[in-house]
Motif scaffolding. Structure first.
Motif, PDB file in Angstrom:
ATOM      1  N   VAL A  41       0.836  -1.202   0.000  1.00 52.81           N
ATOM      2  CA  VAL A  41       0.000   0.000   0.000  1.00 52.81           C
ATOM      3  C   VAL A  41       0.871   1.253   0.000  1.00 52.81           C
ATOM      4  O   VAL A  41       0.621   2.205  -0.752  1.00 52.81           O
ATOM      5  CB  VAL A  41      -0.941  -0.005   1.214  1.00 52.81           C
ATOM      6  CG1 VAL A  41      -1.734   1.300   1.282  1.00 52.81           C
ATOM      7  CG2 VAL A  41      -1.897  -1.183   1.148  1.00 52.81           C
ATOM      8  N   ASP A  42       1.910   1.255   0.848  1.00 52.63           N
ATOM      9  CA  ASP A  42       2.801   2.418   0.903  1.00 52.63           C
ATOM     10  C   ASP A  42       3.403   2.728  -0.454  1.00 52.63           C
ATOM     11  O   ASP A  42       3.472   3.897  -0.867  1.00 52.63           O
ATOM     12  CB  ASP A  42       3.925   2.170   1.913  1.00 52.63           C
ATOM     13  CG  ASP A  42       3.438   2.191   3.350  1.00 52.63           C
ATOM     14  OD1 ASP A  42       2.320   2.680   3.590  1.00 52.63           O
ATOM     15  OD2 ASP A  42       4.181   1.715   4.233  1.00 52.63           O
ATOM     16  N   GLY A  43       3.870   1.694  -1.145  1.00 50.01           N
ATOM     17  CA  GLY A  43       4.471   1.911  -2.453  1.00 50.01           C
ATOM     18  C   GLY A  43       3.492   2.495  -3.449  1.00 50.01           C
ATOM     19  O   GLY A  43       3.828   3.424  -4.211  1.00 50.01           O
ATOM     20  N   MET A 105      -8.374   5.742   2.794  1.00 51.00           N
ATOM     21  CA  MET A 105      -8.155   5.499   1.363  1.00 51.00           C
ATOM     22  C   MET A 105      -9.466   5.235   0.640  1.00 51.00           C
ATOM     23  O   MET A 105      -9.652   5.661  -0.507  1.00 51.00           O
ATOM     24  CB  MET A 105      -7.190   4.320   1.189  1.00 51.00           C
ATOM     25  CG  MET A 105      -5.778   4.639   1.653  1.00 51.00           C
ATOM     26  SD  MET A 105      -4.597   3.311   1.336  1.00 51.00           S
ATOM     27  CE  MET A 105      -5.254   2.019   2.384  1.00 51.00           C
ATOM     28  N   GLY A 106     -10.394   4.540   1.283  1.00 51.29           N
ATOM     29  CA  GLY A 106     -11.687   4.309   0.660  1.00 51.29           C
ATOM     30  C   GLY A 106     -12.440   5.606   0.417  1.00 51.29           C
ATOM     31  O   GLY A 106     -13.054   5.795  -0.641  1.00 51.29           O
ATOM     32  N   GLY A 107     -12.398   6.523   1.393  1.00 52.43           N
ATOM     33  CA  GLY A 107     -13.066   7.804   1.214  1.00 52.43           C
ATOM     34  C   GLY A 107     -12.469   8.623   0.084  1.00 52.43           C
ATOM     35  O   GLY A 107     -13.204   9.218  -0.723  1.00 52.43           O
ATOM     36  N   VAL A 108     -11.137   8.666  -0.006  1.00 54.55           N
ATOM     37  CA  VAL A 108     -10.495   9.423  -1.082  1.00 54.55           C
ATOM     38  C   VAL A 108     -10.768   8.775  -2.436  1.00 54.55           C
ATOM     39  O   VAL A 108     -10.911   9.471  -3.449  1.00 54.55           O
ATOM     40  CB  VAL A 108      -8.984   9.538  -0.819  1.00 54.55           C
ATOM     41  CG1 VAL A 108      -8.278  10.217  -1.985  1.00 54.55           C
ATOM     42  CG2 VAL A 108      -8.731  10.315   0.465  1.00 54.55           C
ATOM     43  N   ALA A 109     -10.867   7.436  -2.477  1.00 55.18           N
ATOM     44  CA  ALA A 109     -11.190   6.760  -3.732  1.00 55.18           C
ATOM     45  C   ALA A 109     -12.552   7.207  -4.262  1.00 55.18           C
ATOM     46  O   ALA A 109     -12.722   7.451  -5.467  1.00 55.18           O
ATOM     47  CB  ALA A 109     -11.179   5.244  -3.523  1.00 55.18           C
ATOM     48  N   VAL A 175       3.125  -0.763  -9.599  1.00 53.46           N
ATOM     49  CA  VAL A 175       1.671  -0.886  -9.670  1.00 53.46           C
ATOM     50  C   VAL A 175       1.010   0.474  -9.491  1.00 53.46           C
ATOM     51  O   VAL A 175       0.048   0.822 -10.189  1.00 53.46           O
ATOM     52  CB  VAL A 175       1.165  -1.886  -8.603  1.00 53.46           C
ATOM     53  CG1 VAL A 175      -0.354  -1.836  -8.489  1.00 53.46           C
ATOM     54  CG2 VAL A 175       1.614  -3.297  -8.961  1.00 53.46           C
ATOM     55  N   GLY A 176       1.521   1.279  -8.559  1.00 48.76           N
ATOM     56  CA  GLY A 176       0.982   2.617  -8.367  1.00 48.76           C
ATOM     57  C   GLY A 176       1.117   3.470  -9.611  1.00 48.76           C
ATOM     58  O   GLY A 176       0.194   4.219  -9.973  1.00 48.76           O
ATOM     59  N   ALA A 190      -7.681   0.420  -5.132  1.00 46.58           N
ATOM     60  CA  ALA A 190      -6.843  -0.777  -5.027  1.00 46.58           C
ATOM     61  C   ALA A 190      -6.024  -0.761  -3.739  1.00 46.58           C
ATOM     62  O   ALA A 190      -5.854  -1.796  -3.081  1.00 46.58           O
ATOM     63  CB  ALA A 190      -5.916  -0.873  -6.243  1.00 46.58           C
ATOM     64  N   ALA A 191      -5.519   0.409  -3.355  1.00 46.88           N
ATOM     65  CA  ALA A 191      -4.758   0.509  -2.107  1.00 46.88           C
ATOM     66  C   ALA A 191      -5.635   0.168  -0.903  1.00 46.88           C
ATOM     67  O   ALA A 191      -5.195  -0.509   0.028  1.00 46.88           O
ATOM     68  CB  ALA A 191      -4.182   1.916  -1.965  1.00 46.88           C
TER      69      ALA A 191
END
Length: 509
Positions: A41-43, A105-109, A175-176, A190-191
């Motif tokens: 996730v960090d990457g 991360m879900g909220g920003v997605a 991947v990012g 995805a993160a």
């Protein structure tokens, strides 16, 4: 000074020239898997967000704010998080911080998918993500001595850092970069999904209690004479309800939060090795933050010196990760061959010319070569530094000492990022890079001269290596007397001190 193999168990039959090596065990493997997923996730985030920002602005100052806000929580909350990690179950702290991260991360997605992406949103996200990073990283580091035998700490730290680099740089960053092309919503979605997987694995795969006062499997094995770690939290005493700490492990006393912070700071700044290493790390990380905050502008885009595309940029991180992985493979043989502290500081010093090389010769092949070697040298220093801290610090203080060290090491990084953006905006990017390399060299030189001084002389040519069978104990080392409750009672720590663990070696005098 640090053993590579445990003492032979009392019940073993016949002479044994090579004692069996203790296993790292299943709890550590679960921990390692969660670290891998978290760093995946960090990457994805750490390469995806700057690439999204570069598409919105080319200002060095604005780009540098991403790094500033990411590292700022270490300065604001590093000490407090260390107290919490020493008071609470370290597994629970990781679960809570990971849950907040997934929700973020879900909220920003959702916001990105609905067309609300902006530079301000990215800046706010990086600040909040950095806050979760404080608790995720600190709890993950301090739990390691509760998962593995003390004789295998270097191996455990090496494998942990290898997993971090593989899944961050080798997998997460490429991947990012690809997901950024697909869209910001895909990146954050995805993160978040990977974060859910890490949360489930940690919650279901690693059970039991991991408070500072709980039994340490390494210490328990040494006192019971077991040469092979069972790998089970129930059998090792870690996490078992009502488990009593083995002899030499003192349960943490509940005191005021401010006093606990002072205890961590007192131990750190009173230690003849940990103090200069922490100060060096703070200055070096300030320089690194200034360098990396604007480095993407030197590499990515038609206006840049090297001219990479957004999809090619992760290759630079992959090269650095490859060197780091090689270091984790050879770290145990290296530390058995050379004194540990000179090897650690030498690895960091070797990075100075490697940081300057891509500036003087801005070509992709030169950059990849320099980053590969830099990754090897940096990881060598990091593994040895983490191992020294874990061995020289009583477990009940480890969260606070780690928090204090991280606050120093990461607390100046926001200032470094701001400085890098300001200097890059007004004096040019090369001035940032060369100045940062020079500052790193001065920081490491300070540690070399300090640790190589009167307080930390070696006791002999074998300091930093495993003691010979039957060798008599060497002269005792000392730990600053900052209070009776700060004395290191863990036998593994006392053995390190007796063996001259505070020695710097001939190369540092």
């Amino acid at each position: 000074m640090l053993r590579t193999t445990p003492e032979a168990p009392p019940h073993s039959a016949g002479p044994s020239t090579v004692p069996p090596r203790e296993r790292l065990g299943r709890p550590f493997n679960v921990h390692l898997s969660t670290v891998a997923l978290s760093n995946l996730v960090d990457g994805m985030v750490m390469v995806g967000v700057p690439l999204l920002a570069v598409s919105l602005t080319r200002s060095p100052q604005e780009i540098a704010w991403l790094s500033t806000l990411f590292w700022l929580p270490w300065l604001l909350f590093g000490l407090a998080s260390g107290v919490l990690v020493d008071r609470l179950d370290r597994r629970i702290v990781r679960l809570a911080a990971t849950s907040v991260r997934v929700a973020l991360m879900g909220g920003v997605a959702v916001l990105a998918a609905t067309g609300h992406l902006s530079l301000v949103l990215l800046l706010v996200f990086m600040g909040l993500y950095g806050l979760t990073q404080v608790f995720v990283d600190l709890s993950a580091r301090t739990i390691v001595p509760q998962l593995v035998p003390s004789s295998r700490l270097a191996a455990a730290n090496g494998r942990t850092m290898a997993a971090e680099r593989v899944f961050d740089d080798f997998i997460g960053r490429p991947v990012g970069g690809l997901l950024v092309v697909a869209g910001a919503g895909w990146l954050f979605g995805a993160a978040a999904a990977v974060g859910v997987a890490a949360l489930l694995l940690l919650g279901l795969g690693l059970t039991g209690r991991f408070r500072p006062g709980d039994a340490l499997p390494g210490a328990a094995a040494e006192h019971s004479g077991q040469a092979e770690h069972s790998g089970s939290a129930e059998h090792s005493g870690t996490g078992a309800e009502g488990a009593r700490p083995p002899a030499g492990v003192v349960p943490a006393e509940r005191t005021g939060a401010l006093r606990e912070v002072r205890q961590g700071l007192g131990f750190l700044f009173g230690h003849p090795v940990l103090r200069p290493v922490a100060i060096m790390a703070a200055v070096a990380n300030l320089a690194s933050a200034a360098y990396m905050a604007v480095f993407i502008l030197w590499v990515v885009g038609p206006e840049s010196a090297i001219g990479l595309s957004a999809g090619q940029y992760p290759l630079t991180m992959v090269a650095m990760a490859a060197g780091a992985i090689l270091a984790t493979v050879v770290i145990e043989p290296l530390k058995n061959r050379w004194p540990e502290v000179p090897l650690m500081l030498g690895g960091w010093m070797a990075q100075v010319p490697l940081l300057v090389l891509p500036v003087l010769i801005p070509r992709l092949d030169v950059l990849l070569s320099a980053w590969f070697l830099s990754g090897f040298c940096n990881m060598t220093g990091n593994v040895l530094a983490m191992t020294l801290m874990q061995r020289l610090t009583p477990n009940r203080l480890l969260g606070r000492v780690n928090g204090a060290t991280s606050t120093l090491a990461f607390g100046l990084m926001p200032l470094g990022a701001v400085a890098g953006g300001f200097v890059g905006e007004h004096l040019g990017l090369p001035v940032v890079f060369i100045g940062a390399a020079a500052l790193l060299g001065l920081a490491v030189l300070y540690a070399m001269l300090t640790i190589g001084g009167r307080e930390a002389r070696t006791t002999g040519p074998d300091a930093g290596r495993a003691p010979r069978p039957g060798a008599a104990p060497q002269a005792s080392g000392t730990v600053p007397a900052t209070g009776r409750d700060l004395r290191p009672t863990d036998p593994s720590v006392q053995r390190v001190l007796r063996a001259g663990a505070l020695g710097g070696g001939p190369g540092l005098r």
